[in-house]
Design a protein around this motif. Sequence first.
Motif, PDB file in Angstrom:
ATOM      1  N   GLU A  25       0.829  -1.203   0.000  1.00 56.67           N
ATOM      2  CA  GLU A  25       0.000   0.000   0.000  1.00 56.67           C
ATOM      3  C   GLU A  25       0.865   1.256   0.000  1.00 56.67           C
ATOM      4  OE1 GLU A  25      -3.891  -1.707   2.439  1.00 56.67           O
ATOM      5  OE2 GLU A  25      -2.117  -1.017   3.542  1.00 56.67           O
ATOM      6  N   VAL A  26       1.954   1.226   0.757  1.00 59.56           N
ATOM      7  CA  VAL A  26       2.860   2.379   0.795  1.00 59.56           C
ATOM      8  C   VAL A  26       3.461   2.621  -0.581  1.00 59.56           C
ATOM      9  CG1 VAL A  26       5.061   3.215   1.721  1.00 59.56           C
ATOM     10  CG2 VAL A  26       3.380   2.192   3.245  1.00 59.56           C
ATOM     11  N   GLU A  27       3.840   1.550  -1.266  1.00 61.77           N
ATOM     12  CA  GLU A  27       4.395   1.688  -2.620  1.00 61.77           C
ATOM     13  C   GLU A  27       3.373   2.309  -3.563  1.00 61.77           C
ATOM     14  OE1 GLU A  27       5.803  -1.202  -6.235  1.00 61.77           O
ATOM     15  OE2 GLU A  27       6.162  -1.895  -4.197  1.00 61.77           O
ATOM     16  N   GLN A  28       2.117   1.860  -3.466  1.00 62.46           N
ATOM     17  CA  GLN A  28       1.063   2.411  -4.319  1.00 62.46           C
ATOM     18  C   GLN A  28       0.815   3.888  -3.998  1.00 62.46           C
ATOM     19  OE1 GLN A  28      -2.032  -0.443  -3.400  1.00 62.46           O
ATOM     20  NE2 GLN A  28      -1.790  -1.413  -5.397  1.00 62.46           N
ATOM     21  N   ILE A  29       0.858   4.243  -2.715  1.00 58.77           N
ATOM     22  CA  ILE A  29       0.667   5.638  -2.322  1.00 58.77           C
ATOM     23  C   ILE A  29       1.800   6.500  -2.870  1.00 58.77           C
ATOM     24  CG2 ILE A  29       0.641   7.238  -0.352  1.00 58.77           C
ATOM     25  CD1 ILE A  29      -0.808   4.950   1.211  1.00 58.77           C
ATOM     26  N   GLY A  37       2.314  15.004  -8.741  1.00 59.20           N
ATOM     27  CA  GLY A  37       3.132  16.211  -8.730  1.00 59.20           C
ATOM     28  C   GLY A  37       2.943  17.034  -7.467  1.00 59.20           C
ATOM     29  N   LEU A  38       2.137  16.542  -6.526  1.00 60.83           N
ATOM     30  CA  LEU A  38       1.885  17.235  -5.268  1.00 60.83           C
ATOM     31  C   LEU A  38       2.806  16.693  -4.181  1.00 60.83           C
ATOM     32  CD1 LEU A  38      -2.019  16.950  -5.282  1.00 60.83           C
ATOM     33  CD2 LEU A  38      -0.683  18.987  -5.837  1.00 60.83           C
ATOM     34  N   THR A  39       2.832  17.384  -3.048  1.00 63.83           N
ATOM     35  CA  THR A  39       3.512  16.812  -1.890  1.00 63.83           C
ATOM     36  C   THR A  39       2.632  15.691  -1.357  1.00 63.83           C
ATOM     37  OG1 THR A  39       2.418  18.273  -0.302  1.00 63.83           O
ATOM     38  CG2 THR A  39       4.506  19.058  -1.263  1.00 63.83           C
ATOM     39  N   LYS A  40       3.244  14.794  -0.597  1.00 65.62           N
ATOM     40  CA  LYS A  40       2.469  13.679  -0.042  1.00 65.62           C
ATOM     41  C   LYS A  40       1.354  14.215   0.858  1.00 65.62           C
ATOM     42  CE  LYS A  40       4.766  10.082   1.127  1.00 65.62           C
ATOM     43  NZ  LYS A  40       5.626   9.135   1.851  1.00 65.62           N
ATOM     44  N   GLN A  41       1.667  15.242   1.650  1.00 70.50           N
ATOM     45  CA  GLN A  41       0.666  15.828   2.534  1.00 70.50           C
ATOM     46  C   GLN A  41      -0.519  16.358   1.741  1.00 70.50           C
ATOM     47  OE1 GLN A  41       2.036  18.703   5.491  1.00 70.50           O
ATOM     48  NE2 GLN A  41       0.368  20.072   4.898  1.00 70.50           N
ATOM     49  N   GLU A  42      -0.239  17.152   0.718  1.00 63.83           N
ATOM     50  CA  GLU A  42      -1.313  17.741  -0.079  1.00 63.83           C
ATOM     51  C   GLU A  42      -2.117  16.658  -0.799  1.00 63.83           C
ATOM     52  OE1 GLU A  42      -3.677  20.793  -0.822  1.00 63.83           O
ATOM     53  OE2 GLU A  42      -1.829  20.990   0.336  1.00 63.83           O
ATOM     54  N   PHE A  43      -1.428  15.639  -1.319  1.00 63.61           N
ATOM     55  CA  PHE A  43      -2.107  14.551  -2.013  1.00 63.61           C
ATOM     56  C   PHE A  43      -3.070  13.815  -1.079  1.00 63.61           C
ATOM     57  CE2 PHE A  43      -2.476  10.092  -3.206  1.00 63.61           C
ATOM     58  CZ  PHE A  43      -2.903  10.196  -4.519  1.00 63.61           C
ATOM     59  N   VAL A  44      -2.602  13.465   0.125  1.00 61.70           N
ATOM     60  CA  VAL A  44      -3.443  12.729   1.075  1.00 61.70           C
ATOM     61  C   VAL A  44      -4.633  13.576   1.503  1.00 61.70           C
ATOM     62  CG1 VAL A  44      -3.505  11.708   3.390  1.00 61.70           C
ATOM     63  CG2 VAL A  44      -1.594  11.205   1.870  1.00 61.70           C
ATOM     64  N   ASP A  88      -3.084  -6.003  -7.294  1.00 64.16           N
ATOM     65  CA  ASP A  88      -2.344  -4.740  -7.178  1.00 64.16           C
ATOM     66  C   ASP A  88      -1.824  -4.281  -8.534  1.00 64.16           C
ATOM     67  OD1 ASP A  88      -2.764  -4.687  -4.450  1.00 64.16           O
ATOM     68  OD2 ASP A  88      -0.853  -5.672  -3.979  1.00 64.16           O
ATOM     69  N   LEU A  89      -1.372  -5.241  -9.345  1.00 62.10           N
ATOM     70  CA  LEU A  89      -0.887  -4.905 -10.683  1.00 62.10           C
ATOM     71  C   LEU A  89      -2.027  -4.357 -11.539  1.00 62.10           C
ATOM     72  CD1 LEU A  89       1.401  -4.909 -12.784  1.00 62.10           C
ATOM     73  CD2 LEU A  89       0.776  -7.268 -13.318  1.00 62.10           C
ATOM     74  N   LEU A  90      -3.190  -4.979 -11.444  1.00 64.52           N
ATOM     75  CA  LEU A  90      -4.349  -4.484 -12.198  1.00 64.52           C
ATOM     76  C   LEU A  90      -4.746  -3.080 -11.743  1.00 64.52           C
ATOM     77  CD1 LEU A  90      -6.603  -7.662 -12.513  1.00 64.52           C
ATOM     78  CD2 LEU A  90      -5.359  -6.489 -14.319  1.00 64.52           C
ATOM     79  N   ASP A  91      -4.687  -2.834 -10.435  1.00 62.59           N
ATOM     80  CA  ASP A  91      -5.004  -1.495  -9.920  1.00 62.59           C
ATOM     81  C   ASP A  91      -4.036  -0.455 -10.469  1.00 62.59           C
ATOM     82  OD1 ASP A  91      -7.111  -2.501  -8.457  1.00 62.59           O
ATOM     83  OD2 ASP A  91      -5.990  -2.608  -6.566  1.00 62.59           O
ATOM     84  N   THR A  92      -2.754  -0.813 -10.522  1.00 62.48           N
ATOM     85  CA  THR A  92      -1.749   0.105 -11.054  1.00 62.48           C
ATOM     86  C   THR A  92      -1.998   0.385 -12.528  1.00 62.48           C
ATOM     87  OG1 THR A  92      -0.116  -0.695  -9.465  1.00 62.48           O
ATOM     88  CG2 THR A  92       0.729   0.479 -11.391  1.00 62.48           C
TER      89      THR A  92
END
Length: 108
Positions: A25-29, A37-44, A88-92
């Motif tokens: 999940e962390v990798e997908q995030i 192109g956003l910061t992680k904070q702004e994206f979340v 997970d691959l299909l989601d990506t």
Amino acid sequence: MSAKAVDKYGRWRSVSVSFRASPTEVEQIHFAVQLSGLTKQEFVIRTLLNQEIHVSANPRVYKALVCRMMQILDELHRINAGERIDGDLLDTIRMITCLLGDMKEVNV
């Protein structure tokens, strides 16, 4: 005393929020954040508040897409005929497909 760090709208973000996630999940995030192109904070924050995330095509986004597509290609070569493709691959693949479709609509 130093000045408070505020965002471009003058909001002082003084509360910290954290959560647990699996390594997958962390990798997908991280990948979704790279593409946004956003910061992680702004994206979340935007994701959790159901706000739109507009991705503009730039070299960083392009490089992240190419890198992920190469990983997907390697994984698809690895999968034997008749095997099931990992969810997970299909989601990506779905995420990249939607992103490329959105980028195509904007650039047309």
